[in-house]
Design a protein around this motif. Structure first.
Motif, PDB file in Angstrom:
ATOM      1  N   THR A   1      59.378  38.288 -16.826  1.00 22.62           N
ATOM      2  CA  THR A   1      59.554  36.917 -17.337  1.00 22.62           C
ATOM      3  C   THR A   1      60.631  36.198 -16.526  1.00 22.62           C
ATOM      4  O   THR A   1      61.386  36.817 -15.773  1.00 22.62           O
ATOM      5  N   TYR A   2      60.670  34.881 -16.716  1.00 18.66           N
ATOM      6  CA  TYR A   2      61.643  34.028 -16.028  1.00 18.66           C
ATOM      7  C   TYR A   2      62.390  33.215 -17.082  1.00 18.66           C
ATOM      8  O   TYR A   2      61.759  32.529 -17.895  1.00 18.66           O
ATOM      9  N   PRO A   3      63.736  33.270 -17.132  1.00 21.60           N
ATOM     10  CA  PRO A   3      64.493  32.545 -18.156  1.00 21.60           C
ATOM     11  C   PRO A   3      64.708  31.080 -17.773  1.00 21.60           C
ATOM     12  O   PRO A   3      65.655  30.744 -17.076  1.00 21.60           O
TER      13      PRO A   3
ATOM     14  N   ASP B   1      59.990  41.036 -11.957  1.00 20.87           N
ATOM     15  CA  ASP B   1      60.486  40.584 -13.272  1.00 20.87           C
ATOM     16  C   ASP B   1      59.303  40.098 -14.113  1.00 20.87           C
ATOM     17  O   ASP B   1      58.526  39.262 -13.647  1.00 20.87           O
TER      18      ASP B   1
ATOM     19  N   THR C   1      70.080  37.653  -6.436  1.00 19.91           N
ATOM     20  CA  THR C   1      69.065  37.098  -7.332  1.00 19.91           C
ATOM     21  C   THR C   1      67.664  37.531  -6.936  1.00 19.91           C
ATOM     22  O   THR C   1      67.351  37.605  -5.747  1.00 19.91           O
ATOM     23  N   ASN C   2      66.852  37.842  -7.940  1.00 17.08           N
ATOM     24  CA  ASN C   2      65.445  38.189  -7.690  1.00 17.08           C
ATOM     25  C   ASN C   2      64.581  36.941  -7.531  1.00 17.08           C
ATOM     26  O   ASN C   2      63.395  37.047  -7.279  1.00 17.08           O
ATOM     27  N   ASN C   3      65.169  35.780  -7.730  1.00 19.80           N
ATOM     28  CA  ASN C   3      64.393  34.551  -7.662  1.00 19.80           C
ATOM     29  C   ASN C   3      64.025  34.255  -6.211  1.00 19.80           C
ATOM     30  O   ASN C   3      64.903  33.973  -5.391  1.00 19.80           O
TER      31      ASN C   3
ATOM     32  N   LEU D   1      57.396  34.931  -7.134  1.00 20.32           N
ATOM     33  CA  LEU D   1      57.179  33.931  -8.186  1.00 20.32           C
ATOM     34  C   LEU D   1      56.502  32.709  -7.562  1.00 20.32           C
ATOM     35  O   LEU D   1      56.969  32.181  -6.560  1.00 20.32           O
TER      36      LEU D   1
ATOM     37  N   GLY E   1      57.141  35.706 -15.258  1.00 20.04           N
ATOM     38  CA  GLY E   1      57.940  35.888 -14.041  1.00 20.04           C
ATOM     39  C   GLY E   1      57.112  36.354 -12.865  1.00 20.04           C
ATOM     40  O   GLY E   1      55.880  36.430 -12.943  1.00 20.04           O
ATOM     41  N   ALA E   2      57.815  36.714 -11.791  1.00 18.49           N
ATOM     42  CA  ALA E   2      57.127  37.120 -10.561  1.00 18.49           C
ATOM     43  C   ALA E   2      56.204  38.309 -10.790  1.00 18.49           C
ATOM     44  O   ALA E   2      55.116  38.391 -10.220  1.00 18.49           O
TER      45      ALA E   2
ATOM     46  N   ASP F   1      74.151  38.507 -10.789  1.00 18.40           N
ATOM     47  CA  ASP F   1      72.795  38.001 -10.947  1.00 18.40           C
ATOM     48  C   ASP F   1      72.953  36.507 -11.238  1.00 18.40           C
ATOM     49  O   ASP F   1      74.041  36.051 -11.608  1.00 18.40           O
ATOM     50  N   CYS F   2      71.897  35.744 -11.023  1.00 22.27           N
ATOM     51  CA  CYS F   2      72.002  34.288 -11.228  1.00 22.27           C
ATOM     52  C   CYS F   2      71.278  33.809 -12.480  1.00 22.27           C
ATOM     53  O   CYS F   2      71.952  33.432 -13.460  1.00 22.27           O
ATOM     54  N   ASP F   3      69.917  33.877 -12.454  1.00 19.87           N
ATOM     55  CA  ASP F   3      69.173  33.402 -13.641  1.00 19.87           C
ATOM     56  C   ASP F   3      69.554  34.246 -14.855  1.00 19.87           C
ATOM     57  O   ASP F   3      69.501  35.468 -14.791  1.00 19.87           O
TER      58      ASP F   3
ATOM     59  N   LYS G   1      65.637  43.652  -6.917  1.00 18.24           N
ATOM     60  CA  LYS G   1      66.292  44.544  -7.892  1.00 18.24           C
ATOM     61  C   LYS G   1      65.221  45.119  -8.813  1.00 18.24           C
ATOM     62  O   LYS G   1      64.318  44.407  -9.228  1.00 18.24           O
TER      63      LYS G   1
ATOM     64  N   ASN H   1      59.800  40.860  -6.118  1.00 18.10           N
ATOM     65  CA  ASN H   1      60.392  41.434  -7.330  1.00 18.10           C
ATOM     66  C   ASN H   1      59.317  41.527  -8.397  1.00 18.10           C
ATOM     67  O   ASN H   1      58.232  40.974  -8.208  1.00 18.10           O
TER      68      ASN H   1
HETATM   69  O1  LIG Z   1      60.421  36.009 -12.311  1.00 15.00           O
HETATM   70  C1  LIG Z   1      61.403  35.979 -11.562  1.00 15.00           C
HETATM   71  O2  LIG Z   1      61.312  35.872 -10.311  1.00 15.00           O
HETATM   72  C2  LIG Z   1      62.747  36.212 -12.194  1.00 15.00           C
HETATM   73  O3  LIG Z   1      62.739  35.951 -13.552  1.00 15.00           O
HETATM   74  C3  LIG Z   1      63.894  35.410 -11.697  1.00 15.00           C
HETATM   75  O4  LIG Z   1      63.677  34.773 -10.581  1.00 15.00           O
HETATM   76  C4  LIG Z   1      65.094  36.340 -11.758  1.00 15.00           C
HETATM   77  O5  LIG Z   1      66.154  35.831 -11.059  1.00 15.00           O
HETATM   78  P1  LIG Z   1      67.605  36.565 -11.228  1.00 15.00           P
HETATM   79  O6  LIG Z   1      67.797  36.765 -12.710  1.00 15.00           O
HETATM   80  O7  LIG Z   1      67.515  37.869 -10.486  1.00 15.00           O
HETATM   81  O8  LIG Z   1      68.570  35.573 -10.633  1.00 15.00           O
END
Ligand SMILES: O=C(O)[C@H](O)[C@H](O)COP(=O)(O)O
Length: 302
Positions: A192-194, A190, A60-62, A160, A202-203, A27-29, A223, A188
Motif C-alpha cells: 500500500t501507499y500512505p 510495498d 525511500t521505496n517511492n 509504483l 502500492g508498488a 524512511d519518507c512516506d 527495502k 519495491n
Molecule cells: O507503494 C509504494 O511505492 C510505497 O508505498 C511508497 O512509495 C513507500 O515509500 P517510503 O515509505 O519507503 O518512503
C-alpha cells in the motif's frame, strides 16, 4: 524481545537515543510526510539532528521520483536535504541494473512505472522503453497481433505506476515470457501507499498482476533488500552499531534495518498501527523502539 515503547515527553528516553546514534536513516512516506502532508514536528527534528552533527540519510521505496526530483519535494516542504543524502528505490534499481547486472549497452529495460525510474535509468546510461511513453499510457485495448516484440529488452522493471493499464501489463508479460532470460525486477513491493487522505494500492499491488500471470516473483531492489543499503554504503561511511533506521512499515523499513544490522525505530504515523506491535496479533517483525511520531524526538533537545 518486546520493543521499547518511547513515552511521549520522556526526555531522558529520547536523549539516550540521540546520544547512542550518530547516523539516522529515515524512511519518507509515513514518517516525514503522508503524500504532501508533512508529519508534525518532522522538519524541526531533522533540524535538531543536523545541529547535533548527525549523519542523516533518506531511504525511500517511492520510485515515482528521481533523487533530484525528491530534492524538490524536500525543498517545497522546507526540509534541508542534499541530493546525495536521498536514496530512492528507482535509483537503487538503476544502480543494480548498471553495476550488478552490468546490462550490456545493446540491451534495454521495459519500464512499468513513472518518470522517477526513467530519470534514474537515464542517469545511469541505461536504455529503456515504456514508462511514460504515450503509446503505452493508453486506454485503447491492447492488440497482441499488432505488437512487435523488441528483442533487445532484457529487463522488465516495475514500480509504483499511478497510470497502470492492461497495455503495460501485456507488454511486460510478452517480454518476460518471450525474450529468453528477461529479468523481472521490482523497485519495491510495498502493498500500500500512505497518501495524505488514506491508503492506496502500492508498488507491490502494481506488479501483482504480472506475478500472478507469470507464476513467479520479481527480484525487488527496494527495502528490505540490502541493495538499498549497499547504495547508501557506497556514498556514506557509517558505523552500523551507531546507526538507526526510522520507518513506518514493518516488512520494509524495520526488516531493512534488521537485515542491515542497524537499530530500528518504528513510528505510528504511517502504515503500521499499535496493534501490529503489541498483543495477540503482533507481527513477528519486532522493532527495537516504537514512538508515536518522529516529532516526539524534539523533546530530547529541551
Ligand atoms: O507503494 C509504494 O511505492 C510505497 O508505498 C511508497 O512509495 C513507500 O515509500 P517510503 O515509505 O519507503 O518512503
Amino acid at each position: 524481545m518486546p520493543p521499547t515503547f518511547l513515552e511521549k515527553g520522556a526526555r531522558d528516553q529520547y536523549q539516550a537515543l540521540l546520544e547512542k546514534y550518530d547516523t539516522w536513516l529515515f524512511d519518507c512516506d509515513g514518517v516525514l510526510w503522508n503524500g504532501d502532508r508533512p508529519v508534525d514536528g518532522a522538519k524541526e527534528v531533522l533540524e535538531m539532528l543536523r545541529r547535533k552533527n548527525k549523519l542523516i540519510v533518506f531511504v525511500t521505496n517511492n520510485a515515482t521520483k528521481s533523487r533530484k526530483n525528491y530534492k524538490k519535494k524536500f525543498d517545497k516542504l522546507g526540509i534541508d536535504a542534499a541530493v546525495d543524502e536521498i536514496f530512492g528505490s528507482a535509483y537503487a534499481a538503476a544502480v543494480y541494473i548498471s553495476s550488478v547486472m552490468k546490462l550490456p549497452k545493446d540491451k534495454k529495460v521495459y519500464v512499468i512505472g513513472m518518470s522517477g525510474i526513467e530519470e534514474e535509468l537515464r542517469e545511469e546510461g541505461i536504455a529503456f522503453i515504456g514508462g511514460t511513453d504515450p503509446a503505452d499510457n493508453t486506454l485503447e485495448p491492447f492488440s497482441l497481433a499488432d505488437f512487435t516484440l523488441d528483442p533487445s529488452v532484457a529487463v522488465v522493471l516495475c514500480g509504483l505506476d499511478t497510470s497502470i493499464n492492461y497495455t503495460k501489463l501485456s507488454k511486460g508479460f510478452q517480454y518476460l515470457t518471450r525474450n529468453e532470460g528477461c529479468v523481472f525486477l521490482a523497485t519495491n513491493e510495498d502493498s500500500t501507499y500512505p497518501d495524505s487522505s488514506g491508503l492506496l494500492p502500492g508498488a507491490g499491488s502494481v506488479s501483482a498482476p504480472l506475478r500472478f500471470a507469470l507464476g513467479r516473483d520479481p527480484l525487488s531492489t527496494g527495502k528490505p533488500s540490502k541493495t538499498m543499503l549497499d547504495c547508501v554504503r557506497a556514498k556514506h561511511d557509517f558505523d552500523p552499531t551507531r546507526t538507526i533506521m526510522v520507518g513506518d512499515r514493518l516488512n520494509t523499513d524495520i526488516l531493512f534495518g534488521q537485515e542491515g544490522g542497524v537499530s530500528t525505530l518504528l513510528v505510528l504515523t504511517g502504515i503500521t498501527k499499535l496493534a501490529e506491535v503489541t498483543g495477540p496479533n503482533a507481527s513477528d517483525i519486532v522493532p527495537e523502539y516504537v514512538s508515536e511520531s518522529v516529532g516526539d524526538l524534539a523533546v530530547a533537545e529541551g
